[in-house]
Design a protein around this motif. Structure first.
Motif, PDB file in Angstrom:
ATOM      1  N   MET A  55       7.236  21.458 -39.922  1.00 51.13           N
ATOM      2  CA  MET A  55       8.283  20.678 -40.581  1.00 51.13           C
ATOM      3  C   MET A  55       9.586  21.478 -40.677  1.00 51.13           C
ATOM      4  N   ALA A  56       9.459  22.763 -41.022  1.00 48.76           N
ATOM      5  CA  ALA A  56      10.628  23.590 -41.316  1.00 48.76           C
ATOM      6  C   ALA A  56      11.526  23.814 -40.110  1.00 48.76           C
ATOM      7  N   PHE A 108       8.763  24.002 -50.342  1.00 51.24           N
ATOM      8  CA  PHE A 108       8.748  24.398 -48.941  1.00 51.24           C
ATOM      9  C   PHE A 108       9.099  23.250 -47.997  1.00 51.24           C
ATOM     10  N   ARG A 109       9.198  22.032 -48.537  1.00 49.48           N
ATOM     11  CA  ARG A 109       9.512  20.863 -47.695  1.00 49.48           C
ATOM     12  C   ARG A 109      10.723  20.095 -48.233  1.00 49.48           C
ATOM     13  N   TRP A 110      11.567  20.749 -48.981  1.00 51.41           N
ATOM     14  CA  TRP A 110      12.708  20.111 -49.644  1.00 51.41           C
ATOM     15  C   TRP A 110      13.605  19.356 -48.689  1.00 51.41           C
ATOM     16  N   PHE A 111      13.765  19.875 -47.482  1.00 48.43           N
ATOM     17  CA  PHE A 111      14.703  19.335 -46.495  1.00 48.43           C
ATOM     18  C   PHE A 111      14.306  17.956 -45.994  1.00 48.43           C
ATOM     19  N   GLU A 112      13.033  17.559 -46.181  1.00 42.25           N
ATOM     20  CA  GLU A 112      12.614  16.231 -45.737  1.00 42.25           C
ATOM     21  C   GLU A 112      13.413  15.139 -46.458  1.00 42.25           C
ATOM     22  N   PRO A 145      -4.838  36.932 -42.272  1.00 40.61           N
ATOM     23  CA  PRO A 145      -6.192  37.420 -42.617  1.00 40.61           C
ATOM     24  C   PRO A 145      -6.979  36.382 -43.403  1.00 40.61           C
ATOM     25  N   HIS A 146      -8.276  36.431 -43.272  1.00 40.25           N
ATOM     26  CA  HIS A 146      -9.148  35.521 -44.018  1.00 40.25           C
ATOM     27  C   HIS A 146      -8.905  35.697 -45.519  1.00 40.25           C
ATOM     28  N   GLY A 147      -8.767  34.586 -46.224  1.00 36.59           N
ATOM     29  CA  GLY A 147      -8.543  34.644 -47.659  1.00 36.59           C
ATOM     30  C   GLY A 147      -7.097  34.799 -48.068  1.00 36.59           C
ATOM     31  N   ARG A 148      -6.168  34.830 -47.100  1.00 38.80           N
ATOM     32  CA  ARG A 148      -4.744  35.007 -47.421  1.00 38.80           C
ATOM     33  C   ARG A 148      -3.936  33.731 -47.130  1.00 38.80           C
ATOM     34  N   TRP A 149      -4.521  32.574 -47.405  1.00 44.26           N
ATOM     35  CA  TRP A 149      -3.782  31.312 -47.261  1.00 44.26           C
ATOM     36  C   TRP A 149      -2.466  31.417 -48.029  1.00 44.26           C
ATOM     37  N   ASN A 150      -1.373  30.895 -47.438  1.00 41.75           N
ATOM     38  CA  ASN A 150      -0.081  30.971 -48.115  1.00 41.75           C
ATOM     39  C   ASN A 150       0.840  29.867 -47.615  1.00 41.75           C
ATOM     40  N   TYR A 151       1.787  29.462 -48.448  1.00 41.52           N
ATOM     41  CA  TYR A 151       2.726  28.396 -48.093  1.00 41.52           C
ATOM     42  C   TYR A 151       3.646  28.801 -46.953  1.00 41.52           C
TER      43      TYR A 151
END
Length: 521
Positions: free
Chosen positions: A236-237, A172-176, A221-227
């Motif tokens: 960054m993106a 998800f941070r390849w462009f750095e 939503p709570h519990g739905r952490w995602n990249y």
């Protein structure tokens, strides 16, 4: 290789070498406070830097030491602080000395923080991050050793991703990695670097395609952490497609960063110019926080976008974030910080009924490591990189000139058409609306001086010497003339008070780049 022969599209504005700009006035004091606070001393007491495996210790072995260097290197060279420069040189030299024969930098075992278990699945994000760190050191010192080490390192990464594609944070941070890759390509002209960039692009997350059918319009939503919704990944993106545009030349890449910002504003934006994220996108309620890492990464993305694409709109947003959200997240002495800042925060307390969807009850407390330590290491880049990008160069040959893309008291020195040029910016901005520039040319030379006129600055005027003031319309305003000796330029940006409407009927007052706040009793 000359820039004209490069396969890369030219930068719209080219940053000056690190150290060519010096902060002045209140801005110099701010950087001095930072150097005397956490930023300048983390390596003396915080285990994740002091005893990092990057520096021969036994604690952290992934992103935190590189994060710290990413901000403290420009801090040291912008202040021209001998002790701080000696400190970062010692650490960078250690990393270069310990580079493995195959090109790998730092520890091969991934340990995300002190007292965390070793992770056998090494996420290459830290290996991408260290390239951004070291290319800054090269620009400050011009040491050829850094170039050779980075080329060796990138050749290794080129082989690694052939058989082990990017995953998790690196995906998800390849462009750095493009920041160092583009610089190295312009230095060496080696075409395999463009091939590596193409591989990274192919394996990395396509942020533009995701935003074209963007599903994250509601609070996570709570519990739905995602990249994909992670606030720092999004911050960054914003520069991903601006960076990639240099190779693709695709107009869609040129348009995508601003389109992404506009969507984030609409569904998760706040009056300070940020979008919410605690840790994932959290809607427009001002009680939701924004992680400190996102503040400094958003600012840096805007600085990169100003350089690559040149749209003055990015400069307006940069000042809005740096002058409102950035100082709000530190204590005045910069010895403590928040993990989450809230626009309508009225207290700092650990509560059982905290409003965040991911973070814990200590997230808006001030401390060394509230909630999570990534921001303790990464907070350092905010002010220094802002200073390093206040002035940039424009064009080549006869069109080679100087641009002020953001405003703060500063002094810059460069060469244009072989003539030494210095320019000082004396101003109380953003608290005052007048900016005085003193430009000195050692011999007569003609070149354009570009000044960003903010979109909110109606009836702005510019005056050169004793000439009559001229109206300057919002956009980059160009003065093309022969400069000789000392010339005084005065830019006036009238600041009217505007009412900004926010979530659920809330309103805020904004004057120029500043958002008003009420004193807390």
């Amino acid at each position: 290789m000359s820039l004209q022969e490069s396969e890369l599209h030219s930068l719209h504005f080219r940053p000056l070498p690190l150290g060519a700009i010096r902060p002045q006035g209140w801005l110099a004091r701010q950087l001095r406070i930072q150097a005397d606070g956490l930023s300048g001393h983390l390596d003396e007491f915080w285990p994740d830097v002091q005893s990092s495996r990057w520096f021969g210790g036994e604690t952290e072995g992934w992103e935190r030491a590189p994060y710290w260097l990413d901000g403290v290197i420009p801090l040291a060279y912008l202040l021209d602080d001998p002790e701080l420069k000696a400190k970062v040189t010692r650490y960078v030299t250690y990393i270069l000395d310990q580079q493995d024969a195959d090109g790998w930098f730092g520890p091969r075992v991934m340990v995300a923080a002190a007292n965390r278990p070793e992770d056998p699945h090494y996420d290459l994000w830290a290996q991408l991050l260290i390239t951004k760190v070291l290319i800054q050191y090269y620009h400050a010192t011009r040491g050829s050793r850094v170039v050779d080490a980075l080329l060796k390192h990138l050749r290794l990464l080129d082989r690694i991703i052939d058989r082990a594609p990017l995953f998790n944070w690196a995906q998800f941070r390849w462009f750095e990695a493009l920041i160092a890759i583009w610089d190295l390509y312009e230095i060496t002209g080696e075409n395999w670097l463009l091939d590596l960039a193409t591989k990274l692009h192919a394996q990395g997350f396509d942020w533009g395609a995701f935003f074209r059918r963007w599903p994250l319009t509601e609070p996570t939503p709570h519990g739905r952490w995602n990249y994909m919704g992670h606030v720092v990944n999004n911050a960054m993106a914003l520069k991903a497609h601006g960076l990639w545009y240099r190779l693709s030349g695709d107009e869609r890449d040129h348009r995508t960063p601003r389109a992404m910002i506009e969507l984030l504003d609409r569904h998760h934006g706040s009056v300070t110019g940020l979008f919410s994220g605690d840790e994932c996108l959290a809607g427009r309620r001002p009680t939701q926080g924004t992680e400190l890492c996102a503040v400094v990464e958003y600012a840096y993305s805007l600085e990169v976008l100003l350089s690559t694409l040149g749209d003055p709109w990015f400069g307006d947003r940069l000042e809005q974030i740096v002058y409102n959200a950035l100082p709000a997240t530190f204590s005045p002495d910069m010895w403590s910080h928040q993990y989450d800042q809230q626009v309508n925060q009225i207290e700092c307390s650990a509560r059982d009924d905290w409003p965040w969807t991911t973070n814990g009850p200590e997230s808006n407390l001030f401390g060394v490591e509230p909630n999570y330590g990534c921001c303790t290491a990464n907070l350092n880049q905010g002010w220094p990189k802002f200073v390093a990008n206040l002035w940039m160069e424009t064009g080549h040959g006869e069109s080679h000139g100087l641009a002020a893309v953001a405003y703060a008291p500063s002094h810059a020195e460069t060469w244009i058409q072989g003539v030494p040029i210095s320019v000082s910016m004396e101003t109380g901005y953003p608290f005052r609306d007048t900016i005085h520039l003193t430009l000195m040319a050692e011999s007569p030379v003609s070149f354009p001086l570009s000044l960003r006129i903010p979109a909110w600055a109606h009836r702005a005027t510019i005056q050169v010497g004793d000439e009559d003031p001229e109206q300057a319309h919002p956009d980059a305003y160009h003065i093309y003339r022969e400069w000789r000796g000392t010339t005084r330029v005065t830019l006036t940006l009238p600041m009217s008070v505007n009412l900004r409407r926010g979530h659920n009927g809330a309103v805020a007052l904004q004057r120029g780049p500043l958002v008003y706040s009420l004193p807390i009793g």
